[in-house]
Scaffold this active site. Sequence first.
Site, PDB file in Angstrom:
ATOM      1  N   SER A  51      50.066  35.339  45.330  1.00  0.00           N
ATOM      2  CA  SER A  51      48.644  35.040  45.072  1.00  0.00           C
ATOM      3  C   SER A  51      48.388  33.555  45.300  1.00  0.00           C
ATOM      4  CB  SER A  51      48.326  35.397  43.620  1.00  0.00           C
ATOM      5  OG  SER A  51      47.188  34.690  43.181  1.00  0.00           O
ATOM      6  N   TYR A 111      49.895  34.596  34.870  1.00  0.00           N
ATOM      7  CA  TYR A 111      49.814  35.145  36.231  1.00  0.00           C
ATOM      8  C   TYR A 111      50.343  34.112  37.231  1.00  0.00           C
ATOM      9  CZ  TYR A 111      47.527  37.477  40.238  1.00  0.00           C
ATOM     10  OH  TYR A 111      47.256  38.112  41.421  1.00  0.00           O
TER      11      TYR A 111
HETATM   12  P1  NAD Z   1      44.691  46.871  41.427  1.00  0.00           P
HETATM   13  O1  NAD Z   1      44.621  46.712  39.942  1.00  0.00           O
HETATM   14  O2  NAD Z   1      43.565  47.503  42.149  1.00  0.00           O
HETATM   15  O3  NAD Z   1      46.039  47.657  41.805  1.00  0.00           O
HETATM   16  C1  NAD Z   1      47.233  47.509  41.121  1.00  0.00           C
HETATM   17  C2  NAD Z   1      47.893  48.884  41.028  1.00  0.00           C
HETATM   18  O4  NAD Z   1      49.161  48.712  40.391  1.00  0.00           O
HETATM   19  C3  NAD Z   1      47.102  49.901  40.188  1.00  0.00           C
HETATM   20  O5  NAD Z   1      46.888  51.098  40.916  1.00  0.00           O
HETATM   21  C4  NAD Z   1      47.988  50.134  38.970  1.00  0.00           C
HETATM   22  O6  NAD Z   1      47.924  51.456  38.454  1.00  0.00           O
HETATM   23  C5  NAD Z   1      49.364  49.823  39.530  1.00  0.00           C
HETATM   24  N1  NAD Z   1      50.318  49.478  38.466  1.00  0.00           N
HETATM   25  C6  NAD Z   1      50.100  48.745  37.338  1.00  0.00           C
HETATM   26  N2  NAD Z   1      51.218  48.685  36.585  1.00  0.00           N
HETATM   27  C7  NAD Z   1      52.169  49.385  37.254  1.00  0.00           C
HETATM   28  C8  NAD Z   1      53.527  49.708  36.975  1.00  0.00           C
HETATM   29  N3  NAD Z   1      54.144  49.277  35.871  1.00  0.00           N
HETATM   30  N4  NAD Z   1      54.195  50.474  37.868  1.00  0.00           N
HETATM   31  C9  NAD Z   1      53.600  50.929  38.994  1.00  0.00           C
HETATM   32  N5  NAD Z   1      52.311  50.673  39.305  1.00  0.00           N
HETATM   33  C10 NAD Z   1      51.609  49.905  38.453  1.00  0.00           C
HETATM   34  O7  NAD Z   1      45.006  45.413  41.971  1.00  0.00           O
HETATM   35  P2  NAD Z   1      44.789  44.755  43.392  1.00  0.00           P
HETATM   36  O8  NAD Z   1      43.680  43.785  43.280  1.00  0.00           O
HETATM   37  O9  NAD Z   1      44.747  45.779  44.472  1.00  0.00           O
HETATM   38  O10 NAD Z   1      46.124  43.877  43.491  1.00  0.00           O
HETATM   39  C11 NAD Z   1      47.293  44.300  44.190  1.00  0.00           C
HETATM   40  C12 NAD Z   1      48.266  43.117  44.237  1.00  0.00           C
HETATM   41  O11 NAD Z   1      47.645  42.001  44.884  1.00  0.00           O
HETATM   42  C13 NAD Z   1      48.688  42.615  42.854  1.00  0.00           C
HETATM   43  O12 NAD Z   1      50.030  42.189  42.911  1.00  0.00           O
HETATM   44  C14 NAD Z   1      47.787  41.428  42.628  1.00  0.00           C
HETATM   45  O13 NAD Z   1      48.326  40.518  41.719  1.00  0.00           O
HETATM   46  C15 NAD Z   1      47.710  40.867  44.026  1.00  0.00           C
HETATM   47  N6  NAD Z   1      46.562  40.006  44.294  1.00  0.00           N
HETATM   48  C16 NAD Z   1      45.278  40.423  44.056  1.00  0.00           C
HETATM   49  C17 NAD Z   1      44.241  39.559  44.342  1.00  0.00           C
HETATM   50  C18 NAD Z   1      42.814  39.944  44.097  1.00  0.00           C
HETATM   51  O14 NAD Z   1      41.945  39.064  44.253  1.00  0.00           O
HETATM   52  N7  NAD Z   1      42.526  41.176  43.757  1.00  0.00           N
HETATM   53  C19 NAD Z   1      44.473  38.288  44.846  1.00  0.00           C
HETATM   54  C20 NAD Z   1      45.786  37.905  45.073  1.00  0.00           C
HETATM   55  C21 NAD Z   1      46.823  38.775  44.810  1.00  0.00           C
END
Ligand code: NAD
Length: 275
Positions: free
Chosen positions: A155, A168
């Site tokens: 991130s 985070y």
């Molecule tokens: P999201 O919440 O839509 O998806 C995360 C998924 O992980 C969910 O479906 C959830 O059920 C699953 N999950 C949670 N705990 C779990 C576990 N213990 N075992 C298996 N699955 C599990 O999030 P997103 O925004 O799509 O983010 C995906 C990745 O990208 C994450 O690592 C997040 O930190 C990273 N990220 C997101 C952003 C953003 O702006 N959304 C920015 C940078 C990085």
Amino acid sequence: MDKTDNLFDISGKVVVITGAGGILCGSIAKALAQRGAKVALLDIKKEAGDSIANEINKNGGEAISIITDVLNKQSLEKAKEGILKKIGKIDVLINGAGGNKKEATTSESLSFFDLPKDAFQFVFDLNFIGTFLPCQVFGKAFAKQKKGIIINISSMASLRVLTKVAGYSAAKSAVNNFTKWLAVHMAKEYSPQIRVNAIAPGFFLTEQNKFLLMDEKTGSQAPRGKMIIEHTPMSRYGKPEDLIGSVIWLISPASEFITGIIIPIDGGFSAYGGV
Ligand code: NAD
């Protein structure tokens, strides 16, 4: 045929994606399947993984969904066995499960001094241990076959200091360091054909950060959201599709000599000094 003809070909590759029921990884899964990859969707929420898998299969792609907890090694081992039994091999692991939560985020009503250890630990574990364990389980298969590709999802919080999100940020910074460590370890100890890289997405409006970027009452942009856009030279949030090109590149022959890097996908946020 010229060696460069198939540079971006990913067809037939078996790609395991954790957190695949989520916004970003669900979109990555669909895009990879459209290009002929077979995807194994691992998510702790069964319905979330199932719904993406159904959509992919309905559209002629190949997907399986396996309920999996990335914080539980046994659950990951079981998923690995299931994939090997059903599809026969694993080529790529994408570690997408992760996220932040309000209780681990400083605010006007929660000072740094009062951050509950449990909430901080939850966020740290989900993002870091939830990457480390799948790398152990699926990385072992890669070590055995002397080939494999890992993409971790980091991130912007790991590259620039962002206010509020202490747990985070610590976890994603650990993911960056571990990405480089594992890239070196795998190449030197097992095979130069095992590559480990990460992408560092900028800001994407999703469930996990809505409470920080939007005013929950009015639905309009919160001051933090406004600041992000002002500090993004391309003047917008990312769209899930923005991640796909880099993911395809990292798992295709085009990046054969690339390991141990963290790619910002952020509309220029990390380059901009704000002046
Ligand atoms: P999201 O919440 O839509 O998806 C995360 C998924 O992980 C969910 O479906 C959830 O059920 C699953 N999950 C949670 N705990 C779990 C576990 N213990 N075992 C298996 N699955 C599990 O999030 P997103 O925004 O799509 O983010 C995906 C990745 O990208 C994450 O690592 C997040 O930190 C990273 N990220 C997101 C952003 C953003 O702006 N959304 C920015 C940078 C990085």
